[in-house]
Design a protein around this motif. Structure first.
Motif, PDB file in Angstrom:
ATOM      1  N   SER A   1       0.879  -1.327  -0.059  1.00  9.26           N
ATOM      2  CA  SER A   1      -0.242   0.279   0.279  1.00  9.26           C
ATOM      3  C   SER A   1       0.933   1.357   0.197  1.00  9.26           C
TER       4      SER A   1
ATOM      5  N   VAL B   1       2.111   1.895  -3.578  1.00  7.54           N
ATOM      6  CA  VAL B   1       1.410   2.239  -4.426  1.00  7.54           C
ATOM      7  C   VAL B   1       1.244   3.522  -4.462  1.00  7.54           C
ATOM      8  N   ALA B   2       1.089   4.193  -2.879  1.00  8.81           N
ATOM      9  CA  ALA B   2       1.079   5.251  -2.210  1.00  8.81           C
ATOM     10  C   ALA B   2       1.894   6.692  -3.266  1.00  8.81           C
TER      11      ALA B   2
ATOM     12  N   PHE C   1       3.771   5.787  -5.466  1.00  5.60           N
ATOM     13  CA  PHE C   1       3.911   5.779  -7.246  1.00  5.60           C
ATOM     14  C   PHE C   1       2.717   7.079  -7.109  1.00  5.60           C
ATOM     15  N   TYR C   2       1.196   6.842  -7.256  1.00  6.40           N
ATOM     16  CA  TYR C   2       0.306   7.952  -7.126  1.00  6.40           C
ATOM     17  C   TYR C   2       1.167   9.435  -6.757  1.00  6.40           C
ATOM     18  N   GLY C   3       1.619   8.701  -5.691  1.00  4.02           N
ATOM     19  CA  GLY C   3       2.056  10.630  -5.564  1.00  4.02           C
ATOM     20  C   GLY C   3       3.223  10.998  -6.217  1.00  4.02           C
ATOM     21  N   SER C   4       4.058  10.151  -6.663  1.00  2.25           N
ATOM     22  CA  SER C   4       5.242  10.791  -7.610  1.00  2.25           C
ATOM     23  C   SER C   4       4.149  11.306  -8.884  1.00  2.25           C
ATOM     24  N   ARG C   5       3.497  10.537  -8.892  1.00  2.00           N
ATOM     25  CA  ARG C   5       3.555  10.709 -10.744  1.00  2.00           C
ATOM     26  C   ARG C   5       2.625  11.967 -10.351  1.00  2.00           C
ATOM     27  N   TRP C   6       1.806  12.464  -9.156  1.00  4.54           N
ATOM     28  CA  TRP C   6       0.888  13.952  -8.883  1.00  4.54           C
ATOM     29  C   TRP C   6       2.001  14.610  -8.548  1.00  4.54           C
TER      30      TRP C   6
ATOM     31  N   ASN D   1       9.543   7.749  -9.293  1.00  5.60           N
ATOM     32  CA  ASN D   1       8.522   6.567  -9.976  1.00  5.60           C
ATOM     33  C   ASN D   1       8.952   6.207 -11.290  1.00  5.60           C
TER      34      ASN D   1
ATOM     35  N   ARG E   1       8.576   1.707 -10.677  1.00  5.37           N
ATOM     36  CA  ARG E   1       7.961   0.829 -11.919  1.00  5.37           C
ATOM     37  C   ARG E   1       8.618   0.014 -11.718  1.00  5.37           C
TER      38      ARG E   1
END
Length: 270
Positions: free
Chosen positions: A48, A51-52, A54-59, A66, A70
């Motif tokens: 978890s 995942v947080a 990953f999306y936090g790095s994209r945002w 990121n 990956r």
């Protein structure tokens, strides 16, 4: 508000969509039950966090973080399989014992379980060792299992003999059998208050009758004083059984539990 407009423009939800959601929900619930109290909980928490991240790095446009996540995902899959192979085996075994698959199981397993119980009962009777074995049928005995010592072991006559040895710390109480497993030992069962019962019946016999008065289980009792074998079902007890009679009664009560109910033979109250 673009995301809200896109959500409202989605096609209507049909029956198959509800079935899809229900299946996924059940799978998630079963997975959470399997990993509860195991090392996989920490692994799930770590996943978890990834995942947080990953999306936090994209945002947050953290390109290095990121890229790192990956590239690690592919290796993490193999690491999970290696580190948690025992948990995966346990999960698959649990799935194989589910009621849906158990419905298609062959009758040989039940026959073997009955034979193990009959052999153990005969040996206990010869040695005059008191015992009570409760066999679960359609109504679960979870309340009594939780009140005893959980075992979840393969049903064998050696295990039953070991449990009921006077020197064993588990001999005082009942053994509960679920399919081909010994679910628990040292379980205490409710005593019957039927005034018609003979005064010769001891606490084991009354506990067996009391249990079968509340549910559809079958209870086998070996008398410590006489070595006699009794069987309780539907709140009634049959006494003076031998190995062949016990085997026949267990087959009629356990193997044919999904079929039409057989006529009950004459039972003994005195």
């Amino acid at each position: 508000m673009t995301w809200l407009t896109a959500l409202l423009r989605r096609p209507p939800i049909g029956w198959w969509d509800l079935v899809d959601i229900l299946v996924v929900s059940i799978l998630i619930y079963e997975v959470l039950k399997l990993i509860r109290g195991t090392r996989a909980v920490q692994m799930a928490l770590g996943g978890s966090v990834l995942v947080a991240l990953f999306y936090g790095s994209r945002w947050g446009h953290l390109e290095t973080v990121n890229w790192l996540i990956r590239n690690l995902v592919g290796y993490l899959v193999f690491a999970v399989i290696v580190l948690f192979q025992s948990d995966i085996r346990r999960a698959l075994a649990h799935l194989g014992r589910a009621p849906f698959f158990r419905y298609f199981a062959k009758a040989e397993s039940a026959e073997e379980s009955i034979e193990e119980i009959v052999m153990a009962t005969g040996m206990l009777s010869t040695q005059r060792i008191g015992a009570i074995i409760a066999v679960e049928r359609q109504i679960g005995l979870r309340n009594y299992v939780e009140g005893g010592i959980p075992l979840d072991a393969v049903l064998t006559y050696d295990l039953l003999l070991s449990i009921f040895r006077p020197s064993s710390p588990l001999h005082d109480g009942a053994v509960i059998v679920q399919d081909d497993r010994v679910a628990a030992a040292a379980c205490f069962l409710p005593l019957t208050v039927n005034p018609k019962l003979s005064k010769e019946l001891g606490s084991r016999h009354r506990a067996a009758i009391g249990l079968t008065e509340e549910n559809d289980s079958v209870a086998i009792v070996v008398s410590e004083e006489t070595g006699g074998i009794s069987l309780a079902a539907d709140g009634r007890i049959e006494r003076g059984l031998d190995a062949d009679a016990l085997r026949a009664r267990l087959r009629s009560l356990v193997l044919q539990r999904r079929g039409p109910r057989a006529r009950e033979p004459r039972v003994q109250y005195t």
